[in-house]
Write a protein that holds these residues in place. Sequence first.
Motif, mmCIF file in Angstrom:
data_model
loop_
_atom_site.group_PDB
_atom_site.id
_atom_site.type_symbol
_atom_site.label_atom_id
_atom_site.label_comp_id
_atom_site.label_asym_id
_atom_site.label_seq_id
_atom_site.Cartn_x
_atom_site.Cartn_y
_atom_site.Cartn_z
ATOM 1 N N GLU A 55 0.827 -1.196 0.000
ATOM 2 C CA GLU A 55 0.000 0.000 0.000
ATOM 3 C C GLU A 55 0.866 1.251 0.000
ATOM 4 O O GLU A 55 0.609 2.212 -0.737
ATOM 5 C CB GLU A 55 -0.917 -0.004 1.227
ATOM 6 N N VAL A 59 0.982 4.184 -2.965
ATOM 7 C CA VAL A 59 0.762 5.624 -2.772
ATOM 8 C C VAL A 59 1.914 6.411 -3.374
ATOM 9 O O VAL A 59 1.710 7.430 -4.039
ATOM 10 C CB VAL A 59 0.598 5.958 -1.279
ATOM 11 N N GLU A 64 -2.507 10.574 -5.894
ATOM 12 C CA GLU A 64 -3.492 11.516 -6.423
ATOM 13 C C GLU A 64 -3.031 12.955 -6.175
ATOM 14 O O GLU A 64 -3.345 13.859 -6.940
ATOM 15 C CB GLU A 64 -4.836 11.276 -5.748
ATOM 16 N N TRP A 92 -5.745 19.241 1.219
ATOM 17 C CA TRP A 92 -6.177 18.036 0.505
ATOM 18 C C TRP A 92 -7.451 17.422 1.080
ATOM 19 O O TRP A 92 -7.930 16.406 0.592
ATOM 20 C CB TRP A 92 -5.066 16.984 0.547
ATOM 21 N N ALA A 94 -7.703 16.081 4.097
ATOM 22 C CA ALA A 94 -7.319 14.920 4.904
ATOM 23 C C ALA A 94 -7.062 15.343 6.350
ATOM 24 O O ALA A 94 -6.079 14.927 6.972
ATOM 25 C CB ALA A 94 -6.073 14.252 4.317
ATOM 26 N N LEU A 140 -0.774 11.583 -1.322
ATOM 27 C CA LEU A 140 -2.109 11.127 -0.920
ATOM 28 C C LEU A 140 -2.703 10.281 -2.022
ATOM 29 O O LEU A 140 -2.629 10.632 -3.209
ATOM 30 C CB LEU A 140 -3.011 12.332 -0.648
ATOM 31 N N ARG A 141 -3.287 9.146 -1.614
ATOM 32 C CA ARG A 141 -4.080 8.343 -2.542
ATOM 33 C C ARG A 141 -5.184 7.663 -1.752
ATOM 34 O O ARG A 141 -4.898 6.946 -0.780
ATOM 35 C CB ARG A 141 -3.231 7.288 -3.266
ATOM 36 N N ALA A 142 -6.426 7.881 -2.181
ATOM 37 C CA ALA A 142 -7.584 7.269 -1.531
ATOM 38 C C ALA A 142 -7.571 7.569 -0.034
ATOM 39 O O ALA A 142 -7.640 8.729 0.366
ATOM 40 C CB ALA A 142 -7.633 5.777 -1.821
ATOM 41 N N ASP A 143 -7.426 6.542 0.785
ATOM 42 C CA ASP A 143 -7.531 6.705 2.231
ATOM 43 C C ASP A 143 -6.185 6.617 2.941
ATOM 44 O O ASP A 143 -6.120 6.207 4.102
ATOM 45 C CB ASP A 143 -8.471 5.632 2.807
ATOM 46 N N GLN A 201 -2.896 5.437 7.339
ATOM 47 C CA GLN A 201 -4.195 5.133 6.760
ATOM 48 C C GLN A 201 -5.308 5.689 7.628
ATOM 49 O O GLN A 201 -5.145 5.870 8.828
ATOM 50 C CB GLN A 201 -4.387 3.616 6.622
ATOM 51 N N ARG A 202 -6.458 5.914 7.020
ATOM 52 C CA ARG A 202 -7.627 6.334 7.779
ATOM 53 C C ARG A 202 -8.063 5.197 8.695
ATOM 54 O O ARG A 202 -8.045 4.036 8.313
ATOM 55 C CB ARG A 202 -8.767 6.734 6.849
#
Length: 203
Positions: A55, A59, A64, A92, A94, A140-143, A201-202
């Motif tokens: 993961e 990223v 992103e 962003w 986040a 940053l990518r997704a979560d 991660q979130r």
Amino acid sequence: MNIAQPSGVDARTPSASRPTASERLRDFGTPEITPHVAVADRQRRKGEDTELLRELDGVIAAPEEQKSVTLAANDRAPGTARSFTRDVLTAWGAEDLVERSVLIVSELTTNAERHGRSAREAVSLPGAGGTRNITLTLALRADAVSIEVEDSSPKLPIPAVSFNPYSTSGRGLCLVSYAADVWVALPKEDGSGKRVLALVQRL
């Protein structure tokens, strides 16, 4: 870049059982909680560690959003890095990752400022040579957010094997271990220093 099988990896517990950042930091200050024991337990879950590293690799390879800053390696670097991280992640959207990310960035840039000298720089006379730099990159990518700190020392950081919760130094990598889902240190390919990377991660 493939970072799926480095040495010295540290991964945290699955998201379903993770405490909040505030709970982790509160527990960190409790004498009964010894991070090096928790780290050893986490390192036994090799399959989970590998997935987290994949993961992190993802990223970094296809973010992103991505932004970097280069700082002079002095005592102002950690504060500047914290402000940069807070501002970028907020921009962003986040905000929920800010607390943990700022903690990790603070500890990694402090380590880089204190210990990130090359062998040549370490023996130089005061005032000799150029200014050392620290490069911080957020992606940053997704979560998930990746954090990367580069410095000019090829010596990889080694987490402490013992921990004094009342000490004012020597706690940095223990804090990183508790705040990050996974972190890893890698020598730069050209031998000019190292990169320390962390994944948040979130929850």
